[in-house]
Design a protein around this motif. Structure first.
Motif, short mmCIF file in Angstrom:
data_model
loop_
_atom_site.label_atom_id
_atom_site.label_comp_id
_atom_site.label_asym_id
_atom_site.label_seq_id
_atom_site.Cartn_x
_atom_site.Cartn_y
_atom_site.Cartn_z
N LYS A 251 15.36 37.53 -31.70
CA LYS A 251 13.92 36.38 -32.07
C LYS A 251 13.73 36.87 -34.02
O LYS A 251 13.05 36.19 -33.70
N ARG A 252 14.05 38.12 -33.97
CA ARG A 252 13.70 38.47 -35.07
C ARG A 252 14.18 37.55 -36.23
O ARG A 252 13.94 37.62 -36.94
N LEU A 253 15.71 36.83 -35.93
CA LEU A 253 16.53 36.15 -36.74
C LEU A 253 16.38 34.86 -36.86
O LEU A 253 15.52 33.56 -35.89
N ASN A 254 16.81 34.02 -37.36
CA ASN A 254 16.40 32.39 -37.83
C ASN A 254 17.75 32.10 -37.61
O ASN A 254 19.09 32.16 -37.89
N LEU A 255 18.41 31.97 -36.81
CA LEU A 255 19.47 31.08 -35.76
C LEU A 255 19.72 29.83 -36.15
O LEU A 255 19.26 28.64 -36.12
N SER A 256 20.82 29.78 -36.74
CA SER A 256 21.53 28.60 -37.91
C SER A 256 22.67 28.31 -37.24
O SER A 256 22.96 27.21 -38.26
N ALA A 257 23.22 29.18 -36.78
CA ALA A 257 24.67 28.48 -36.39
C ALA A 257 24.60 29.16 -35.36
O ALA A 257 24.57 29.89 -34.07
#
Length: 316
Positions: free
Chosen positions: A230-236
């Motif tokens: 949840k803390r991350l920018n999941l883009s892959a």
């Protein structure tokens, strides 16, 4: 009122022979491949030969099973009924074969182990010991050790097409039993090509992480892992550890990997861990098998092998 009784006569005018079973297997293969042309490779015969076999089957059954021509391959209503009956027939034959096999002390046939992840060196060594244990006791078994997608392994276990699966313990499917083989932490990391590599943990804020391109593991992981993601920018997205490592090594993404998969890169200065234990979550690998599996003797053999190698307690 006069009731006319129809005589009950088999559509195959005599007892089912080996030849009938052969034709029905060909018919099933044709149906599951969507036509004669597509079935050629699997059957290893030409289209014209398949056509002859299908004509023979229709003649013996006195039924029109399919249409084939410019409009393509299509089952008739009778063909659909026969196809479903074929599935039941061959499933019953398989059940009978497995039942008889389980009556004897010597196991025969296939023993199938499917892995959801690539095997690191340690796991290769452990599984090699499992194989040696099985071979020493039942050398006649045809062992299949292969990699498959996680959902395919679960399906194969439930359908008794595999005996044991090695899966990460991210979810528990009804009808399957899970025994943890080992657990290790999985860490957030970046490569030497990433801007964070030269920064200290104190310089990498939560706000920075929330804007940084990151990798989703491709499955619904455990609650601790979900909180970290949840803390991350999941883009892959990359499920397999080797493909995930490739994305991280590009320098374009940060992502999570077990310590055992990045030890060599850490020592070579090609990767580093971000925020250590504070940003980690546990990775559990389980041996998974079906409750009330058809071939219980084979599953019990595998359980004994994994117990010996991994030091597990046998279930009661």
């Amino acid at each position: 009122m006069t009731v006319k009784l129809m005589s009950k006569q088999s559509i195959i005018p005599k007892a089912v022979t080996e030849y009938d079973l052969r034709l029905l297997r060909i018919f099933r293969t044709v149906v599951e491949n969507g036509g004669f042309a597509a079935a050629e490779a699997e059957l290893g015969v030409t289209r014209s030969t398949i056509s002859v076999h299908m004509s023979n089957l229709e003649s013996r059954m006195k039924l029109k099973l399919c249409s084939r021509g410019r409009g393509g391959f299509a089952l008739t209503e009778a063909g659909q009924a026969v196809y479903h009956a074929c599935i039941e027939l061959f499933d019953s034959l398989n059940d009978f074969s497995m039942f008889v096999n389980n009556l004897g002390e010597e196991l025969i046939g296939e023993l199938v182990i499917l892995c959801a992840d690539q095997l690191d060196h340690t796991m290769q060594q452990k599984l090699a010991q499992v194989v040696a244990y099985i071979h020493a006791r039942q050398p006649q078994l045809h062992l299949i050790l292969d990699g498959e997608a996680l959902h395919h392994i679960e399906k194969s276990l439930l359908q008794d097409k595999a005996h044991v699966g090695l899966l990460p313990s991210y979810q528990q499917v009804e009808g399957l039993h899970y025994r943890t083989l080992f657990s290790e932490p999985i860490y957030l990391c970046c490569s030497a090509q990433h801007p964070y590599f030269k920064l200290s943990d104190a310089q990498i804020s939560a706000e920075m992480l929330s804007k940084t391109a990151s990798i989703h593991p491709g499955v619904d992981i455990d609650p601790d892992g979900r909180e970290q993601l949840k803390r991350l920018n999941l883009s892959a997205k990359a499920y397999q550890f080797d493909t995930r490592k490739t994305l991280i090594l590009s320098g374009c993404y940060i992502g999570y990997l077990p310590l055992s998969y990045i030890q060599q890169e850490l020592e070579a200065g090609q990767m580093k861990i971000i925020h250590g234990d504070a940003a980690s979550y546990p990775f559990n690998l389980s041996m998974v098998y079906k409750h009330s599996a058809r071939e219980t003797a084979k599953v019990e053999l595998l359980m004994a092998a994994f117990n010996e190698v991994f030091g597990l307690d046998m279930p009661s």
